[in-house]
Enzyme design. Sequence first.
Site, PDB file in Angstrom:
ATOM      1  N   ASP A  66       5.126 -10.744  -4.735  1.00  0.00           N
ATOM      2  CA  ASP A  66       5.926 -10.628  -5.958  1.00  0.00           C
ATOM      3  C   ASP A  66       7.418 -10.494  -5.668  1.00  0.00           C
ATOM      4  OD1 ASP A  66       5.716  -8.063  -4.890  1.00  0.00           O
ATOM      5  OD2 ASP A  66       4.363  -7.342  -6.446  1.00  0.00           O
ATOM      6  N   ASN A 133      -0.477   2.919 -11.628  1.00  0.00           N
ATOM      7  CA  ASN A 133      -1.215   2.605 -12.860  1.00  0.00           C
ATOM      8  C   ASN A 133      -2.326   1.583 -12.607  1.00  0.00           C
ATOM      9  OD1 ASN A 133       0.222   0.328 -12.390  1.00  0.00           O
ATOM     10  ND2 ASN A 133       1.331   0.285 -14.336  1.00  0.00           N
ATOM     11  N   HIS A 135      -2.004  -1.194 -10.748  1.00  0.00           N
ATOM     12  CA  HIS A 135      -1.591  -2.585 -10.572  1.00  0.00           C
ATOM     13  C   HIS A 135      -1.773  -3.051  -9.131  1.00  0.00           C
ATOM     14  CE1 HIS A 135       2.946  -1.413  -9.868  1.00  0.00           C
ATOM     15  NE2 HIS A 135       2.413  -1.714  -8.710  1.00  0.00           N
ATOM     16  N   GLU A 140       0.178  -5.780 -14.032  1.00  0.00           N
ATOM     17  CA  GLU A 140       0.121  -4.494 -14.716  1.00  0.00           C
ATOM     18  C   GLU A 140      -1.151  -4.403 -15.563  1.00  0.00           C
ATOM     19  OE1 GLU A 140       2.127  -2.333 -13.728  1.00  0.00           O
ATOM     20  OE2 GLU A 140       4.183  -2.602 -14.427  1.00  0.00           O
TER      21      GLU A 140
HETATM   22  C1  GLP Z   1       5.105  -2.198  -5.990  1.00  0.00           C
HETATM   23  C2  GLP Z   1       4.601  -3.536  -5.552  1.00  0.00           C
HETATM   24  C3  GLP Z   1       3.130  -3.491  -5.312  1.00  0.00           C
HETATM   25  C4  GLP Z   1       2.757  -2.302  -4.446  1.00  0.00           C
HETATM   26  C5  GLP Z   1       3.113  -1.047  -5.161  1.00  0.00           C
HETATM   27  C6  GLP Z   1       2.693   0.222  -4.413  1.00  0.00           C
HETATM   28  O1  GLP Z   1       5.018  -1.986  -7.357  1.00  0.00           O
HETATM   29  N1  GLP Z   1       4.894  -4.578  -6.446  1.00  0.00           N
HETATM   30  O2  GLP Z   1       2.728  -4.696  -4.694  1.00  0.00           O
HETATM   31  O3  GLP Z   1       1.403  -2.318  -4.201  1.00  0.00           O
HETATM   32  O4  GLP Z   1       4.499  -1.085  -5.310  1.00  0.00           O
HETATM   33  O5  GLP Z   1       3.720   0.707  -3.619  1.00  0.00           O
HETATM   34  P1  GLP Z   1       3.697   2.002  -2.718  1.00  0.00           P
HETATM   35  O6  GLP Z   1       3.023   1.598  -1.477  1.00  0.00           O
HETATM   36  O7  GLP Z   1       5.144   2.335  -2.475  1.00  0.00           O
HETATM   37  O8  GLP Z   1       3.009   3.057  -3.467  1.00  0.00           O
END
Ligand code: GLP
Length: 253
Positions: A66, A133, A135, A140
């Site tokens: 993304d 949440n 995702h 989302e």
């Molecule tokens: C972002 C990314 C996700 C990732 C998520 C979790 O929102 N778009 O792909 O999985 O963060 O991140 P973290 O590892 O910092 O909790």
Amino acid sequence: MKLLLPKHSGQAIELASQALIEQIREKPDSVLGLATGDTMVAIYAHLRRAVREGLETSSIQTFNLDEYLGIGPEHAYSYHRYMREHLFGEVNVLRSHIPDGLTKDIHRHCLAYENSIQECGGLDLQLLGLGQNGHIGFNEPGSSLGSRTRAVRLSAQTRQVNRSRVPGTGEVPPRALTLGVGTILDSRRILLVALGPAKASPLQAALEGPITAMCPASALQWHPNCQILADPEAAQQLLLRDYHLECQQDVES
Ligand code: GLP
């Protein structure tokens, strides 16, 4: 779905990194799906170290999950920037693909991104973090479980969480480009890593709840080759945690 419950987060990261490195050793021209976020930072550090110690990555291709819409690759929130800082600054790959947050034609760009994955033969291994949440990527709650690469609106919660990751940078962009849930499910293998107490509730919903668009990560229950690595804090709400630990002992004994 195979759940592994390592003793601490360091071990979870170690196991995830090993799996990634073994994938590259076994198939030097692997097509990897890469994630961002705090969880991936230590995994990429392991990969960089493996490369310094001789791991060959020059034939792999990578596709990031993304990118925020409306910001360029130098922006503090940009995942282009994140990938440069944590991986590509030191690790050479044949080709890295990251959605272009400044694309003028979103529909065409998303279609082309999907097509490039197909042309490379599909993703061999998709790395995933877990949003608070539920995702995956930027899919989302409410995302269709068959969705493909597209533009999405980010939830207030995700924007707030992601803002704290880059202090002092201002508002997180409200929209992003993301691989779809369906695109992620097409990967031959998936490795999701969930660490820390903020992941306890979404992990429980993803693994033990119904398969529902309200928790996009729950779609992974369908995947035939999906491994989940969760540290004790992330696993604390799992109703079947003790059962999974017993299963793990069966394998280890
Ligand atoms: C972002 C990314 C996700 C990732 C998520 C979790 O929102 N778009 O792909 O999985 O963060 O991140 P973290 O590892 O910092 O909790």
